[in-house]
Design an enzyme around this catalytic site. Structure first.
Site, PDB file in Angstrom:
ATOM      1  N   LYS A  41     -25.865  54.836   6.620  1.00 19.38           N
ATOM      2  CA  LYS A  41     -25.309  55.783   6.735  1.00 19.38           C
ATOM      3  C   LYS A  41     -23.729  54.134   6.957  1.00 19.38           C
ATOM      4  O   LYS A  41     -24.586  53.229   7.322  1.00 19.38           O
ATOM      5  CB  LYS A  41     -25.034  56.516   7.998  1.00 19.38           C
ATOM      6  CG  LYS A  41     -26.350  55.880   8.592  1.00 19.38           C
ATOM      7  CD  LYS A  41     -26.654  56.363   9.528  1.00 19.38           C
ATOM      8  CE  LYS A  41     -27.771  56.081  11.011  1.00 19.38           C
ATOM      9  NZ  LYS A  41     -28.556  56.719  11.730  1.00 19.38           N
ATOM     10  N   TYR A 262     -11.215  31.333  28.095  1.00 17.21           N
ATOM     11  CA  TYR A 262     -11.061  31.821  29.064  1.00 17.21           C
ATOM     12  C   TYR A 262     -11.272  32.615  30.144  1.00 17.21           C
ATOM     13  O   TYR A 262     -12.705  32.187  30.373  1.00 17.21           O
ATOM     14  CB  TYR A 262     -11.304  33.544  28.171  1.00 17.21           C
ATOM     15  CG  TYR A 262     -10.148  33.673  27.046  1.00 17.21           C
ATOM     16  CD1 TYR A 262      -8.446  33.396  27.036  1.00 17.21           C
ATOM     17  CD2 TYR A 262      -9.914  34.116  25.477  1.00 17.21           C
ATOM     18  CE1 TYR A 262      -7.492  33.324  26.932  1.00 17.21           C
ATOM     19  CE2 TYR A 262      -9.447  34.118  25.203  1.00 17.21           C
ATOM     20  CZ  TYR A 262      -8.066  33.816  25.260  1.00 17.21           C
ATOM     21  OH  TYR A 262      -6.876  34.154  24.359  1.00 17.21           O
TER      22      TYR A 262
END
Ligand SMILES: *Cc1c(COP(=O)(O)O)cnc(C)c1O
Length: 378
Positions: A41, A262
């Site tokens: 999957k 940041y």
């Protein structure tokens, strides 16, 4: 574009198909005489369902599990018609004909799904294959005990639907000693008893490393095939499947007191050499790696400093000899020095999330496809 990515892109991902096949064979031996099905999957946990399934079919795998119908259809185009493909997430309303005509095997997760599949079989005049799932203690998908009992007495269901297996799923297979494992096993055994003679399956990769009773008739393995440690007694015998390297795109030295990234969240207590690499959270290097993650070069651990950006990460490379690391060099993020599980722990998550987050921007290549296909002859 592939070529330009290989030359100038930020990340390099190597997927070892030979190692996947070795893991498949190791698991198959471990759980024999139970049969091993491969869970592919989410594009084989991000590694490429087509490539992975092709290698596994060559190694003798005949049973695959996906989550969705479109994943099953996609997979069918790359494996022989005789390969059985099971859709774990169930039979969506309206998809009955599509599944029947495509010879997809749905997991029936509710009485409604069981009834719709039975009606479809009646309408097209052909017995249809299915897997029946019981909820044995996770409340995710599957029939409750009383629903299973009810369905077992439905004579037309038995006549029109050919049960390939009854299954359930363990909530705590990643912790070997967890008491929920035995509890779920007992509940599953009770529910399965209503469908005598039907093949049983309760184990994922973690279950494959529990006691042999858990292996039942079929084991559904995903993460162990891809080299992730399936539980807390994880065997070191599993082969590592992926390596991920990142390209250095800038190196600089900064004085004490410099702030990095940041939010200027990291402050340098002393002068440092900082290398910026060209991968970030858009490439599966989760933001939660801040303050904990690292890359490796020359057997040296290079801590990530400052927040993770979308396309870049800063590393403190002061520990390396000056000038040792240069623009264009590759540092290791997953490989011999740092397992996928280590990276996952540093990010506060599990290997599954790292794998399925790797994304499409890395320069991908598949290695040892030949060893993978020789596994058949061996
Ligand atoms: C994803 C999944 C698996 C595979 O689990 P792993 O831990 O990766 O081996 C098995 N069974 C079901 C129902 C699943 O959803």
């Amino acid at each position: 574009m592939q070529e330009v990515r290989a030359m100038y892109g930020g990340g390099r991902l190597r997927i070892d198909l030979g190692a996947i096949v070795q893991n498949y064979r190791l698991l198959a031996r471990r759980i024999a005489p139970a049969q091993l099905g491969a869970v592919v999957k989410a594009n084989a946990y991000g590694l490429g369902a087509t490539q992975v399934a092709t290698a596994l079919v060559n190694a003798g795998c005949q049973l695959f599990f996906v989550a969705h119908i479109d994943e099953a259809l996609q997979l069918q185009s790359s494996v022989p018609a005789k390969i059985r493909i099971v859709v774990l997430n169930g039979l969506p309303l309206g998809a009955e004909r599509l599944c029947a005509e495509a010879h997809i095997i749905p997991v029936l997760n509710s009485l409604d799904q069981a009834q719709r599949w039975r009606e479809t079989a009646a309408a097209i005049g052909r017995r249809l294959p299915a897997v029946l799932q019981f909820d044995s203690g996770m409340a995710r998908l599957g029939l409750a005990h009383h629903e299973a009992t009810l369905l077992a007495t439905d004579e037309s269901f038995g006549r029109l639907v050919k049960l390939e297996m009854v299954m359930s799923h363990l909530a705590c297979a990643d912790i070997k000693a967890h008491s929920a494992n035995a509890m779920q096993f007992d509940r599953f055994t009770c529910m399965a008893a209503a469908f005598p003679g039907t093949i049983r399956s309760i184990s994922n990769s973690g279950g494959a490393f529990l006691a042999p009773v858990f292996h039942c008739g079929i084991v559904r393995a995903g993460i162990a095939l891809y080299g992730g440690e399936p539980n807390d007694i994880a065997t070191k015998a599993l082969h590592r499947v992926i390596s991920l390297d990142a390209r250095v795109i800038q190196v600089r030295t900064v004085p004490a007191g410099s702030r990095i990234g940041y939010g200027q969240a990291f402050c340098c207590s002393s002068a440092k050499t900082i290398a910026t690499i060209g991968v970030g959270y858009a490439d599966g290097l989760l933001r939660s790696l801040v303050d904990r993650g690292a890359a490796w070069f020359d057997s040296t651990r290079l801590p990530m400093v400052g927040r993770i950006s979308m396309d870049s990460i800063m590393l403190d490379v002061t520990a390396l000899p000056p000038g040792r690391l240069r623009n264009g060099d590759w540092v290791e993020l997953i490989g011999p020095n740092q397992s996928i599980d280590q990276l996952a722990r540093d990010a506060g998550t599990i290997s599954y999330e790292i794998l399925t987050s790797l994304g499409a921007r890395h320069d991908r290549s598949y290695i040892n496809a030949e060893t993978a296909s020789k596994a058949k002859a061996a």
